[in-house]
Scaffold this active site. Structure first.
Site, PDB file in Angstrom:
ATOM      1  N   GLU A 264       0.832  -1.213   0.000  1.00 33.77           N
ATOM      2  CA  GLU A 264       0.000   0.000   0.000  1.00 33.77           C
ATOM      3  C   GLU A 264       0.861   1.255   0.000  1.00 33.77           C
ATOM      4  O   GLU A 264       0.529   2.240  -0.648  1.00 33.77           O
ATOM      5  CB  GLU A 264      -0.962   0.003   1.198  1.00 33.77           C
ATOM      6  CG  GLU A 264      -2.085  -1.018   1.097  1.00 33.77           C
ATOM      7  CD  GLU A 264      -2.993  -0.809  -0.116  1.00 33.77           C
ATOM      8  OE1 GLU A 264      -2.998   0.298  -0.689  1.00 33.77           O
ATOM      9  OE2 GLU A 264      -3.693  -1.762  -0.508  1.00 33.77           O
TER      10      GLU A 264
ATOM     11  N   TYR B 279      -5.716   6.440   4.913  1.00 28.10           N
ATOM     12  CA  TYR B 279      -5.963   5.457   3.865  1.00 28.10           C
ATOM     13  C   TYR B 279      -5.246   4.132   4.180  1.00 28.10           C
ATOM     14  O   TYR B 279      -5.852   3.059   4.142  1.00 28.10           O
ATOM     15  CB  TYR B 279      -5.509   5.989   2.487  1.00 28.10           C
ATOM     16  CG  TYR B 279      -5.463   4.859   1.496  1.00 28.10           C
ATOM     17  CD1 TYR B 279      -6.654   4.367   0.946  1.00 28.10           C
ATOM     18  CD2 TYR B 279      -4.273   4.217   1.174  1.00 28.10           C
ATOM     19  CE1 TYR B 279      -6.649   3.285   0.093  1.00 28.10           C
ATOM     20  CE2 TYR B 279      -4.255   3.137   0.322  1.00 28.10           C
ATOM     21  CZ  TYR B 279      -5.446   2.675  -0.214  1.00 28.10           C
ATOM     22  OH  TYR B 279      -5.436   1.587  -1.043  1.00 28.10           O
TER      23      TYR B 279
ATOM     24  N   ASP C  65      -9.538   5.227  -1.851  1.00 26.51           N
ATOM     25  CA  ASP C  65      -8.441   5.773  -2.647  1.00 26.51           C
ATOM     26  C   ASP C  65      -9.039   6.446  -3.885  1.00 26.51           C
ATOM     27  O   ASP C  65     -10.266   6.581  -3.991  1.00 26.51           O
ATOM     28  CB  ASP C  65      -7.414   4.679  -3.000  1.00 26.51           C
ATOM     29  CG  ASP C  65      -7.966   3.675  -4.004  1.00 26.51           C
ATOM     30  OD1 ASP C  65      -9.157   3.779  -4.374  1.00 26.51           O
ATOM     31  OD2 ASP C  65      -7.208   2.781  -4.428  1.00 26.51           O
TER      32      ASP C  65
ATOM     33  N   CYS D 123     -14.371   0.752 -14.089  1.00 22.88           N
ATOM     34  CA  CYS D 123     -14.910   2.102 -13.919  1.00 22.88           C
ATOM     35  C   CYS D 123     -13.756   3.103 -14.051  1.00 22.88           C
ATOM     36  O   CYS D 123     -13.411   3.819 -13.123  1.00 22.88           O
ATOM     37  CB  CYS D 123     -15.601   2.227 -12.563  1.00 22.88           C
ATOM     38  SG  CYS D 123     -16.630   3.699 -12.462  1.00 22.88           S
TER      39      CYS D 123
ATOM     40  N   CYS E  92     -19.131   0.251 -18.681  1.00 18.96           N
ATOM     41  CA  CYS E  92     -20.359  -0.010 -17.923  1.00 18.96           C
ATOM     42  C   CYS E  92     -21.003  -1.334 -18.335  1.00 18.96           C
ATOM     43  O   CYS E  92     -21.609  -2.007 -17.497  1.00 18.96           O
ATOM     44  CB  CYS E  92     -21.336   1.133 -18.100  1.00 18.96           C
ATOM     45  SG  CYS E  92     -20.688   2.705 -17.499  1.00 18.96           S
TER      46      CYS E  92
ATOM     47  N   CYS F  93     -19.811  -4.062 -16.228  1.00 18.33           N
ATOM     48  CA  CYS F  93     -19.740  -3.748 -14.800  1.00 18.33           C
ATOM     49  C   CYS F  93     -20.803  -4.502 -14.002  1.00 18.33           C
ATOM     50  O   CYS F  93     -21.987  -4.457 -14.339  1.00 18.33           O
ATOM     51  CB  CYS F  93     -19.909  -2.246 -14.605  1.00 18.33           C
ATOM     52  SG  CYS F  93     -19.841  -1.778 -12.869  1.00 18.33           S
TER      53      CYS F  93
ATOM     54  N   CYS G   3     -26.257   1.489 -10.434  1.00 20.67           N
ATOM     55  CA  CYS G   3     -25.450   2.691 -10.627  1.00 20.67           C
ATOM     56  C   CYS G   3     -26.264   3.866 -11.162  1.00 20.67           C
ATOM     57  O   CYS G   3     -26.740   3.863 -12.300  1.00 20.67           O
ATOM     58  CB  CYS G   3     -24.302   2.387 -11.589  1.00 20.67           C
ATOM     59  SG  CYS G   3     -23.221   3.802 -11.853  1.00 20.67           S
TER      60      CYS G   3
HETATM   61 FE1  SF4 Z   1     -18.721   2.792 -13.153  1.00 23.64          FE
HETATM   62 FE2  SF4 Z   1     -21.349   2.752 -12.828  1.00 23.64          FE
HETATM   63 FE3  SF4 Z   1     -20.337   2.308 -15.228  1.00 23.64          FE
HETATM   64 FE4  SF4 Z   1     -20.057   0.505 -13.278  1.00 23.64          FE
HETATM   65  S1  SF4 Z   1     -21.940   1.140 -14.258  1.00 23.64           S
HETATM   66  S2  SF4 Z   1     -18.457   1.198 -14.716  1.00 23.64           S
HETATM   67  S3  SF4 Z   1     -19.844   1.825 -11.501  1.00 23.64           S
HETATM   68  S4  SF4 Z   1     -20.190   4.196 -14.066  1.00 23.64           S
END
Ligand code: SF4
Length: 347
Positions: free
Chosen positions: A44, A127, A145, A191, A198, A201, A207
């Site tokens: 880290e 952190y 972070d 992201c 997305c 994701c 989201c």
């Molecule tokens: Fe990022 Fe939301 Fe897209 Fe997922 S859906 S990559 S969290 S913007």
């Protein structure tokens, strides 16, 4: 636009992490016992301001040389600083040693296993304390972070406010370490700052940023501060075939660098203030503009000559023909070019 608290984030993210976790030398695979706190902490610290690709080989060499916290704490300062060379931000290496020695002295070589205990160590910030508590000890801790900040801002379509508080609402009690690492992986690989993926994701359904149609609008970017406008005069003082160069003060712009003499750079035109000697100064038609990160400097150029050998000046006389070897920063090198062209033109 602001979203309700997404309740499915942690289970969706952890299920994704189980299949997509990055294999990194300082990590344990998802769902397995946590790694050695020493390795978590070291990684880290190394990863602050440095990329994973750059840290990988350095981490391997480091733990081969100092495999335990005790061995690091006993290492000579010089050896540790030298081993850090090239990773930059050398305060990190000094803090690393301070912290290692404090863990040995105060805790017999074993890291405290709570966020508060970790925070009490020297050189270990919010952190890192949260990351080590979660990843090495499985403690519930909110690890934020730059990657996590971005993911959270998008998840909540949050144009401002406290990212930490929002992150707190989605942090699970179980598998806190895996959750923290999953958020980091999602931020670094899916992201991403530009063109988030997305469609790949696992949090798409949760989201609000995705739902808004413009996830890249989050987090809101801070407005760029306008550049401060400064004015200055650069002096070209010749004696024989040499020109006067000075050393800039150690602190401030171009601190410690060799330079043409100049007075203070300020908002109004300083004219001949700060001239290095009394001379019949002549203004050149051409000037030099230089842009620093937060400042824009417009300089007028003044040329003069002294003939006497004993004239008192602060600086060194440098042969004009040898100027390229003086290592002048760009601003002064460009001004020197203008002065030399002018010198040739006026014979
Ligand atoms: Fe990022 Fe939301 Fe897209 Fe997922 S859906 S990559 S969290 S913007």
């Amino acid at each position: 636009m602001s979203a309700k608290v997404p309740t499915h984030v942690a289970p969706h993210l952890l299920a994704w992490y189980d299949g997509h976790a990055r294999a990194l030398p300082w990590r344990s695979p998802p769902g397995t016992p946590p790694p050695d706190p020493y390795r978590v902490w070291l990684s880290e610290v190394m990863l602050q301001q440095t990329t994973v690709a750059a840290v990988r080989p350095r981490f391997a060499a480091w733990v081969a040389r100092w495999p335990t916290l005790d061995s690091l704490a006993a290492a000579p300062d010089d050896a540790v600083m030298a081993a850090w060379a090239g990773l930059g931000y050398y305060a990190r290496a000094r803090n690393l040693l301070k912290c290692a020695r404090a863990v040995v002295e105060r805790h017999g070589g074993a890291f405290p296993d709570t966020e508060a205990g970790l925070l009490a160590l020297p050189g270990l910030g919010d952190y890192t304390a949260a990351a080590v508590a979660a990843i090495a000890f499985g403690r519930r801790a909110v690890v934020v972070d730059a990657n996590v900040k971005r993911v959270v801002a998008r998840l909540f379509a949050d144009a401002g406010g406290s990212v930490r508080e929002l992150a707190d609402t989605i942090t699970p009690d179980e598998r806190a370490g895996d959750f923290a690492q999953a958020m980091m992986d999602l931020g670094s690989g899916v992201c991403t700052p530009r063109a988030p993926k997305c469609l790949l994701c696992p949090l798409r359904a949760d989201c609000a940023g995705f739902a808004s149609g413009d996830p890249e609008a989050y987090p809101a970017r801070a407005a760029k501060a306008a550049k401060v406008e400064l004015r200055g005069t650069l002096f070209w003082l010749e004696r024989g075939d040499s020109v006067l160069l000075v050393r800039r003060p150690a602190s401030g712009l171009l601190g410690g660098m060799r330079a043409l003499p100049s007075g203070v750079w300020r908002p109004d035109d300083p004219g001949l203030d700060g001239a290095p000697a009394g001379a019949a100064w002549r203004w050149l038609d051409e000037g030099v503009v230089h842009v620093f990160t937060h400042r824009r400097l417009t300089c007028r150029l003044a040329a003069g000559r002294v003939e006497r050998q004993d004239v008192e000046v602060d600086g060194e006389w440098w042969p004009v023909a040898d100027l390229p070897s003086a290592g002048l920063p760009t601003l002064f090198a460009r001004a020197a070019d203008v002065f030399r062209r002018d010198r040739c033109a006026s014979g």
